[in-house]
Motif scaffolding. Structure first.
Motif, PDB file in Angstrom:
ATOM      1  N   ALA A 182       0.936  -1.048  -0.003  1.00 14.17           N
ATOM      2  CA  ALA A 182       0.025   0.148  -0.068  1.00 14.17           C
ATOM      3  C   ALA A 182       0.774   1.399   0.020  1.00 14.17           C
ATOM      4  CB  ALA A 182      -1.008   0.081   1.197  1.00 14.17           C
ATOM      5  N   TRP A 186       1.762   4.769  -3.146  1.00 15.31           N
ATOM      6  CA  TRP A 186       1.471   6.242  -2.804  1.00 15.31           C
ATOM      7  C   TRP A 186       2.039   7.113  -3.945  1.00 15.31           C
ATOM      8  CZ3 TRP A 186       2.734   7.929   3.032  1.00 15.31           C
ATOM      9  CH2 TRP A 186       1.946   7.168   4.050  1.00 15.31           C
ATOM     10  N   ALA A 202      -8.089  13.488   0.516  1.00 18.99           N
ATOM     11  CA  ALA A 202      -8.679  11.982   0.617  1.00 18.99           C
ATOM     12  C   ALA A 202      -7.312  11.354   0.880  1.00 18.99           C
ATOM     13  CB  ALA A 202      -9.052  11.612  -0.635  1.00 18.99           C
ATOM     14  N   HIS A 203      -6.259  11.468   0.097  1.00 17.38           N
ATOM     15  CA  HIS A 203      -4.919  10.566   0.085  1.00 17.38           C
ATOM     16  C   HIS A 203      -4.435  10.878   1.345  1.00 17.38           C
ATOM     17  CE1 HIS A 203      -1.270   8.983  -0.671  1.00 17.38           C
ATOM     18  NE2 HIS A 203      -0.617  10.093  -0.502  1.00 17.38           N
ATOM     19  N   GLU A 206      -6.061   8.523   3.984  1.00 21.98           N
ATOM     20  CA  GLU A 206      -5.503   7.269   3.634  1.00 21.98           C
ATOM     21  C   GLU A 206      -4.090   6.839   4.197  1.00 21.98           C
ATOM     22  OE1 GLU A 206      -6.238   6.538  -0.349  1.00 21.98           O
ATOM     23  OE2 GLU A 206      -8.475   6.520  -0.202  1.00 21.98           O
ATOM     24  N   ALA A 209      -4.279   6.713   8.085  1.00 22.67           N
ATOM     25  CA  ALA A 209      -4.695   5.537   8.401  1.00 22.67           C
ATOM     26  C   ALA A 209      -3.750   4.473   8.334  1.00 22.67           C
ATOM     27  CB  ALA A 209      -5.929   5.475   7.654  1.00 22.67           C
ATOM     28  N   LEU A 210      -3.069   4.544   7.140  1.00 23.73           N
ATOM     29  CA  LEU A 210      -2.008   3.559   6.784  1.00 23.73           C
ATOM     30  C   LEU A 210      -1.004   3.397   7.746  1.00 23.73           C
ATOM     31  CD1 LEU A 210      -1.376   0.853   4.945  1.00 23.73           C
ATOM     32  CD2 LEU A 210      -0.015   2.612   3.774  1.00 23.73           C
TER      33      LEU A 210
END
Length: 414
Positions: A182, A186, A202-203, A206, A209-210
């Motif tokens: 994941a 990026w 939005a990125h 994410e 969160a990762l």
């Protein structure tokens, strides 16, 4: 006395619109430059606009008794721009559509100052207030974009470091491999600059969160592996210990302010490293680890934080457990969130991170924020204060631990 004579020229309403008080023609051009993309004006048409407006008298934009106008023929503008006349025609059509110029020409398209035919700018001057609003919106978007890129940079630093430790300790296990894959997807830092604000936001969500998932995974694996998580180290009773000088060998006494404290540095927390050299090599690149949180439980710092900082920290622990579930990453994200709220520019924060490192910049913001929110220790310029802290760090005179101790002393003295 005639009524018209009783009113001075200044009191009479000006027949033509003029620039806001204090604005000059060049400032007006700069304003148009800033909002041109929002108006659908491309760079070629903007260059033509500048050429035409440069052919007008600066005073005409301010008096209100003269309407600024460019009387140059299209062929002359094309000569000055070193482009074709057809290019100028297309540019003028674009400027008319954007509401920046009004063309008043003779039947054959000719322009002349003698008959009042040319390209007029009153239509744009009337819209100055609208352009001010657009410019401020652009600036706000630019600030948000810079803040989000800064956050992504923090997430990337911590995730790379966390992944390195996960792989070193546990190999490319299924969950670790999933995180790594994941991360590889990026977009690059260069692509972030061209990314629309909504997509970037939005990125970053994410990415956060990762990174948080990877740190929680490391925490969980450490609990069942060879060593404890960084937030579960034994509590050091002497809070005056300089946490930035954690010794390699367990049990070595570190003097500070005439006192000594025994530091328990469990080698297990560094995976399978068995020597001081191996430990130092690992810690040099472990940007996700905190030298301070390694030795002092997080609960010690929560009461020292401002109410606003606690709000962000509390939000980050929701669904993850108690305060001990937080890591340096969470403190850094919370600090970054306070940067614009304190009126500190993103560039000042980025400079602090670059020169001080993520952890020292984070704790500097933690201290600064707590002081700024304390009526007994007002900070008139938080941005200037952070610059001073950055400079002192470069000089080797910044005492972050002393600042944290100071917050604790003030709190306990209340």
């Amino acid at each position: 006395m005639h009524v018209a004579e009783a009113i001075s020229p200044v009191q009479q309403q000006s027949p033509f619109p003029s620039l806001p008080q204090g604005m000059e023609r060049d400032g007006f051009v700069a304003l148009i430059d800033a909002v041109a993309p929002r108006l659908g004006v491309r760079s070629a048409a903007l260059a033509t606009f500048r050429t035409m407006i440069a052919a007008t008298r600066p005073s005409a934009f301010k008096s209100g008794y003269e309407e600024p106008c460019c009387y140059l023929q299209q062929s002359e503008i094309a000569k000055r721009r070193q482009v074709s006349s057809s290019r100028i025609r297309a540019d003028e059509a674009q400027l008319v559509a954007a509401g920046l110029i009004e063309k008043r020409t003779m039947g054959n398209g000719a322009r002349s100052g003698f008959v009042g035919c040319g390209v007029y700018f009153s239509v744009a001057i009337k819209r100055c207030q609208e352009f001010f609003t657009l410019r401020e919106e652009n600036e706000e978007k630019r600030r948000q974009h810079a803040k989000l890129r800064g956050l992504r940079s923090i997430h990337k630093k911590h995730l790379k470091s966390c992944l390195a430790e996960l792989i070193a300790m546990h190999g490319a296990a299924g969950e670790v491999q999933a995180v790594a894959e994941a991360f590889e997807s990026w977009p690059s830092a260069d692509k972030l600059h061209r990314m629309p604000l909504a997509n970037l936001r939005a990125h970053v969500v994410e990415a956060d969160a990762l990174c948080t998932a990877a740190l929680d995974l490391l925490h969980a694996m450490s609990e069942t592996g060879d060593g404890p998580h960084e937030n579960e180290r034994p509590y050091i009773q002497d809070t005056t210990q300089d946490f930035n000088k954690v010794p390699c060998n367990a049990g070595v006494q570190q003097p500070n302010a005439g006192k000594q404290a025994s530091l328990n540095t469990d080698d297990g927390a560094l995976g399978h490293a068995s020597s001081c050299k191996e430990k130092k090599d690992w810690e040099r690149g472990a940007t996700h680890k905190s030298k301070i949180l390694t030795n002092i439980p997080i609960q010690t710092f929560i009461p020292l934080a401002s109410e606003e900082m606690r709000f962000y920290l509390n939000a980050r622990r929701q669904g993850r457990g108690g305060w001990s579930s937080l890591s340096l990453h969470d403190f850094t994200v919370a600090a970054q969130s306070r940067v614009p709220e304190l009126g500190i520019s993103q560039s000042v924060w980025d400079d602090a991170v670059r020169k001080m490192g993520v952890e020292d910049a984070t704790w500097s913001m933690f201290i600064l924020d707590a002081k700024a929110c304390d009526p007994d220790t007002p900070i008139l310029s938080p941005g200037g204060y952070l610059r001073v802290m950055t400079r002192r760090h470069e000089e080797g005179t910044l005492n972050i631990v002393g600042g944290l101790i100071g917050l604790s002393v003030r709190r306990n003295g209340q």
